[in-house]
Design an enzyme around this catalytic site. Sequence first.
Site, PDB file in Angstrom:
ATOM      1  N   GLU A 281       2.072 -11.774   5.072  1.00  0.00           N
ATOM      2  CA  GLU A 281       1.104 -11.102   5.936  1.00  0.00           C
ATOM      3  C   GLU A 281       1.627 -11.336   7.350  1.00  0.00           C
ATOM      4  O   GLU A 281       1.590 -12.467   7.839  1.00  0.00           O
ATOM      5  CB  GLU A 281      -0.289 -11.700   5.736  1.00  0.00           C
ATOM      6  CG  GLU A 281      -0.858 -11.507   4.345  1.00  0.00           C
ATOM      7  CD  GLU A 281      -1.540 -10.147   4.164  1.00  0.00           C
ATOM      8  OE1 GLU A 281      -2.111  -9.927   3.084  1.00  0.00           O
ATOM      9  OE2 GLU A 281      -1.487  -9.313   5.097  1.00  0.00           O
TER      10      GLU A 281
ATOM     11  N   HIS B 238       0.826  -1.212   0.000  1.00  0.00           N
ATOM     12  CA  HIS B 238       0.000   0.000   0.000  1.00  0.00           C
ATOM     13  C   HIS B 238       0.862   1.265   0.000  1.00  0.00           C
ATOM     14  O   HIS B 238       2.032   1.227  -0.363  1.00  0.00           O
ATOM     15  CB  HIS B 238      -0.992  -0.054   1.169  1.00  0.00           C
ATOM     16  CG  HIS B 238      -1.637  -1.388   1.270  1.00  0.00           C
ATOM     17  ND1 HIS B 238      -2.628  -1.813   0.416  1.00  0.00           N
ATOM     18  CD2 HIS B 238      -1.377  -2.450   2.083  1.00  0.00           C
ATOM     19  CE1 HIS B 238      -2.966  -3.061   0.721  1.00  0.00           C
ATOM     20  NE2 HIS B 238      -2.208  -3.470   1.706  1.00  0.00           N
TER      21      HIS B 238
ATOM     22  N   HIS C   2       3.085  -7.014   4.157  1.00  0.00           N
ATOM     23  CA  HIS C   2       1.709  -6.630   4.488  1.00  0.00           C
ATOM     24  C   HIS C   2       1.371  -7.046   5.910  1.00  0.00           C
ATOM     25  O   HIS C   2       2.137  -7.761   6.561  1.00  0.00           O
ATOM     26  CB  HIS C   2       0.728  -7.318   3.530  1.00  0.00           C
ATOM     27  CG  HIS C   2       0.780  -6.797   2.135  1.00  0.00           C
ATOM     28  ND1 HIS C   2      -0.124  -5.885   1.645  1.00  0.00           N
ATOM     29  CD2 HIS C   2       1.645  -7.036   1.117  1.00  0.00           C
ATOM     30  CE1 HIS C   2       0.187  -5.605   0.383  1.00  0.00           C
ATOM     31  NE2 HIS C   2       1.255  -6.291   0.050  1.00  0.00           N
TER      32      HIS C   2
ATOM     33  N   GLU D 114      -1.892   0.091   8.140  1.00  0.00           N
ATOM     34  CA  GLU D 114      -1.007  -0.956   7.635  1.00  0.00           C
ATOM     35  C   GLU D 114       0.122  -0.361   6.813  1.00  0.00           C
ATOM     36  O   GLU D 114       1.272  -0.802   6.872  1.00  0.00           O
ATOM     37  CB  GLU D 114      -1.816  -1.942   6.786  1.00  0.00           C
ATOM     38  CG  GLU D 114      -0.990  -3.046   6.148  1.00  0.00           C
ATOM     39  CD  GLU D 114      -1.753  -3.817   5.078  1.00  0.00           C
ATOM     40  OE1 GLU D 114      -1.112  -4.640   4.392  1.00  0.00           O
ATOM     41  OE2 GLU D 114      -2.968  -3.561   4.893  1.00  0.00           O
TER      42      GLU D 114
HETATM   43 ZN   LIG Z   1      -1.872  -5.298   2.618  1.00  0.00          ZN
END
Ligand SMILES: [Zn+2]
Length: 308
Positions: free
Chosen positions: A272, A98, A190, A135
């Site tokens: 993640e 992101h 992430h 995030e």
């Molecule tokens: Zn993400």
Amino acid sequence: MSYTGPDFEPPQPRRSPLRRPLTVAVAALVPGALLGWGVYAAVGGGSDGGGSDAAGTPATSSATTEPSATVEPSPTAKPSPSDSAPLKGKVVVIDPGHNPANFEHPSQINRKVNVGTHWKECDTTGTATNTGWPEAKFTLDVAHRLRELLEKQGATVKLTQDGDRSYGPCVDERARIGNEAHADAAISIHADGSGAGNRGFHVIMPGAVHDGDADTRAIVAPSAELGESVAGSFVRVTGSAPSNYIGDGTGLNTRTDLGGLNLSTVPKVFIECGNMRDSTDVALLTSGSWRQKAAQGMSEGIVSFLRG
Ligand SMILES: [Zn+2]
């Protein structure tokens, strides 16, 4: 959270018959590691800037609480001179998931790009903790720590964005940056946004795709190797257990819907690191010391992959 667009249902995790749950290996590790972790947090090692985040809340008073990003060198990170350049000549591309400014550019990030198998949004805002820590800031923080660790070992490290772009880059460009750098390894960082109670990390590897501009056939095997190496080191260094909701305890998942993997021509995985919507995971994700361990775990996984 990795880019599941509105036009795409999050795929069901595929169980790999070959991979025995990491939980077995972890079962032996966790008590010690978590115990170690508990002790570490209790003596104030966990939080940044002296505030207590043993309770999981970052130590700032503002509404959108945000842990400081001081880099704390891990006691094990002091390589001796002879080990200082094991990655000399190697190129690693880090993709901080992101972008902190994406929410200011909805029309740009919602623009559709082609990822070989289908069209999806250029980028997304990513998730955040219940107290508003985004995030996108977590991913940049961990990316900076990982870059420092890899550069110390002689690698050439490139970030797809460093908080220096008004938005994105788009998922197709994120893959292209790794391809054009001829990266020996690439990793997209992430943190997930799942239901409370869903905990732990998982590593996402590319499945075989050959459609339009996407052709992952040559990177499936080396990316699986990279993924297993990163997952193993991540458990060992952080003491954190693999996801209890994706990957059946293996900490591994294979997907064919992520543009960043589909369009990659170099070995690449997504990680993640935990669930930003679960208070137990948030206690780790918002701690600088844990983020340093997370970066250390990724670094050791990448090093052992690159050293073969
Ligand atoms: Zn993400």
